[in-house]
Scaffold this active site. Structure first.
Site, short mmCIF file in Angstrom:
data_model
loop_
_atom_site.label_atom_id
_atom_site.label_comp_id
_atom_site.label_asym_id
_atom_site.label_seq_id
_atom_site.Cartn_x
_atom_site.Cartn_y
_atom_site.Cartn_z
N GLY A 92 25.07 68.04 24.79
CA GLY A 92 25.68 66.72 24.63
C GLY A 92 26.09 66.00 25.90
O GLY A 92 26.96 65.12 25.87
N SER A 93 25.43 66.30 27.03
CA SER A 93 25.84 65.60 28.26
C SER A 93 25.47 64.11 28.20
O SER A 93 26.17 63.27 28.78
CB SER A 93 25.24 66.25 29.51
OG SER A 93 23.88 65.97 29.64
N MET A 148 16.63 67.98 18.57
CA MET A 148 15.43 68.80 18.62
C MET A 148 14.76 68.88 17.26
O MET A 148 14.47 69.96 16.75
CB MET A 148 15.78 70.21 19.13
CG MET A 148 16.48 70.21 20.47
SD MET A 148 15.49 69.44 21.76
CE MET A 148 14.32 70.76 22.05
N HIS A 197 13.88 61.14 27.20
CA HIS A 197 13.00 62.27 27.49
C HIS A 197 12.98 62.51 29.00
O HIS A 197 12.86 61.57 29.77
CB HIS A 197 11.57 61.96 26.98
CG HIS A 197 10.65 63.11 27.16
ND1 HIS A 197 10.73 64.24 26.37
CD2 HIS A 197 9.67 63.34 28.05
CE1 HIS A 197 9.81 65.12 26.77
NE2 HIS A 197 9.16 64.58 27.80
N LEU A 228 11.47 63.30 13.49
CA LEU A 228 11.95 62.47 12.38
C LEU A 228 10.79 62.14 11.44
O LEU A 228 9.65 61.98 11.87
CB LEU A 228 12.54 61.17 12.93
CG LEU A 228 13.80 61.37 13.78
CD1 LEU A 228 14.16 60.08 14.49
CD2 LEU A 228 14.96 61.85 12.92
N ASP A 244 7.70 61.57 21.35
CA ASP A 244 7.88 61.02 22.71
C ASP A 244 6.87 59.91 23.00
O ASP A 244 6.22 59.89 24.05
CB ASP A 244 7.74 62.15 23.76
CG ASP A 244 8.79 63.25 23.56
OD1 ASP A 244 9.88 62.93 23.09
OD2 ASP A 244 8.47 64.41 23.87
C1 GRF Z 1 17.99 65.93 27.93
O1 GRF Z 1 17.28 66.45 29.02
C2 GRF Z 1 17.16 64.91 27.19
O2 GRF Z 1 16.31 64.19 28.03
C3 GRF Z 1 16.36 65.76 26.25
O3 GRF Z 1 17.26 66.76 25.83
C4 GRF Z 1 18.25 66.96 26.84
C5 GRF Z 1 19.58 66.78 26.20
O4 GRF Z 1 20.62 67.09 27.07
N1 GRF Z 1 15.81 64.98 25.17
P1 GRF Z 1 22.12 66.84 26.64
O5 GRF Z 1 22.36 67.62 25.36
O6 GRF Z 1 22.34 65.37 26.46
O7 GRF Z 1 22.95 67.39 27.78
#
Ligand code: GRF
Length: 200
Positions: free
Chosen positions: A12-13, A90, A109, A93, A145
């Site tokens: 969730g960053s 992950m 992405h 949809l 993507d």
């Molecule tokens: C990120 O690298 C994003 O580009 C990809 O999944 C990762 C999610 O990272 N789709 P976070 O959970 O937001 O830290």
């Protein structure tokens, strides 16, 4: 006020960066209304709660794609969500879900699409030996993507990079790019012609 719904499966960053940018006034008129995870153990859920946000778990394991998507859409619709942001979600949809929110689902992405779609994009790019890497925020369509590109950020691959340092610097760019793309979409100052998004 525009309502954002965030879907995630992991740490969730990107959620954190969007929430911080909203608090800092960098995404005017926007609010995160709900955070939904398909994984009960996603770190992003705890983060959402710490940020004072609603955190909803809708486990997807063993469920038909559309059946699960209907549960997710029901929560989003309850909050009258204007924009759905996938932030490390992950799960593919269903076409049904994509049709519910035309030009209102975004994904981030960690590569310069159309290079390196799919899993572990940063590792793929590093192993390929690219000299420039980056991230892409795009509309979601029915292919992985794939939808029209809203924002891309590029960074050089440094001589002493490994896949971890590269992924870390791409992530810093993701945290800038996602809010920029949300602003473009929420202000409605764009047109999409074919695959090309043109800012107005
Ligand atoms: C990120 O690298 C994003 O580009 C990809 O999944 C990762 C999610 O990272 N789709 P976070 O959970 O937001 O830290």
């Amino acid at each position: 006020m525009k309502n954002i719904g965030i879907l995630l499966s992991g740490r969730g960053s990107n959620l954190k960066a969007i929430a911080e940018n909203i608090s800092a006034g960098k995404i005017p008129g926007a609010k995160i209304s709900t955070v939904i995870s398909n994984k009960p153990d996603a770190g992003g859920l705890e983060l959402a709660r710490q940020l004072g946000l609603e955190a909803v778990v809708l486990p997807s394991k063993g469920k038909e794609r559309e059946e699960h998507d209907r549960e997710v859409a029901a929560v989003l619709q309850k909050h009258q969500v204007d924009l759905v942001c996938l932030a490390g979600y992950m799960r593919l949809l269903s076409p049904w879900f994509v049709r519910q929110f035309p030009h209102r689902i975004l994904n981030i992405h960690p590569s310069l699409l159309p290079a390196f779609p799919g899993l572990e994009a940063q590792e793929q790019a590093f192993a390929y030996g690219v000299k420039v890497a980056g991230c892409t925020v795009h509309f979601v369509d029915e292919e992985l993507d794939h939808g029209a590109i809203i924002v891309q950020k590029a960074i050089p691959v440094l001589e002493n990079d490994d896949e971890h340092t590269l992924a870390k610097r791409i992530l810093e760019q993701e945290h800038i790019a996602y809010s920029e793309a949300i602003n473009v979409v929420l202000t409605g100052k764009f047109e999409v012609a074919g695959r090309r998004l043109v800012r107005k």
